[in-house]
Design a protein around this motif. Sequence first.
Motif, short mmCIF file in Angstrom:
data_model
loop_
_atom_site.label_atom_id
_atom_site.label_comp_id
_atom_site.label_asym_id
_atom_site.label_seq_id
_atom_site.Cartn_x
_atom_site.Cartn_y
_atom_site.Cartn_z
N HIS A 71 -0.52 36.63 -2.42
CA HIS A 71 -0.49 37.35 -1.29
C HIS A 71 -1.08 38.80 -1.00
O HIS A 71 -1.17 39.59 0.17
CB HIS A 71 1.07 37.70 -1.26
N HIS B 81 7.16 35.70 0.62
CA HIS B 81 7.90 36.37 0.34
C HIS B 81 9.14 36.03 0.28
O HIS B 81 9.81 35.58 -1.60
CB HIS B 81 8.60 38.07 1.00
N GLU C 93 -2.78 40.44 2.12
CA GLU C 93 -1.95 42.90 2.32
C GLU C 93 -3.68 43.07 2.69
O GLU C 93 -3.68 44.27 3.15
CB GLU C 93 -1.23 42.79 1.55
N GLU D 197 8.88 46.73 1.56
CA GLU D 197 8.36 45.94 2.57
C GLU D 197 8.46 45.42 3.64
O GLU D 197 7.95 45.56 4.97
CB GLU D 197 7.12 45.25 2.42
N TYR E 272 7.29 46.25 7.28
CA TYR E 272 6.72 44.77 7.76
C TYR E 272 7.65 44.80 9.48
O TYR E 272 6.81 44.52 10.52
CB TYR E 272 6.95 43.50 7.40
#
Length: 171
Positions: free
Chosen positions: A128, A94, A132, A69, A74
């Motif tokens: 998290h 993260h 997303e 990611e 990202y």
Amino acid sequence: MAVTETRSTTRKTKTPARAAAPDAIKLLKDDHRQVEAWFDEFESTNSGSKKNKLATQICLALRVHTQIEEEILYPACREAGIEEDMMDEADVEHDGAKKLIAEIEAGSAGDDHWDAKVKVLGEMIKHHVKEEEQRGGMFAKAKQADLDLNELGAEMKARKDELMKQSKRRN
Ligand SMILES: [Fe+2]
Ligand SMILES: [Fe+2]
């Protein structure tokens, strides 16, 4: 002329991987479902050896997942103009997860606070993943943005396979 030929060859070699790989969002959601199932299994067992095995699987999967990611999705989201605040929050989440992953990997079942660390990691990841996947969340915005999710999916799949292979070689 030679330059054109080189370019078309490069493109041709990319096509098969692209056709076989899931799109970026599907690939990442599948990872989310996989670790969720492992966290559930962890919660429902009392066996130390099973807990160790599950924690190892979870930590490896999450390290690879966060890395692909961060390396691929990202930056593409930032480039496509998805709000900086949202992307910054994801980065910080993260980082928090990675600290806990390192502590979990350094210990094992029976160690002081080890079970709690795995449980808290599960809660952090749940939060998290919601950010997303929820409506108006990062993945929804990525779908709306002008991103080639098939190309990104192929890139992430290739990187994921490579990282998994590296980690197997190390063990
Ligand atoms: Fe994710
Ligand atoms: Fe993430």
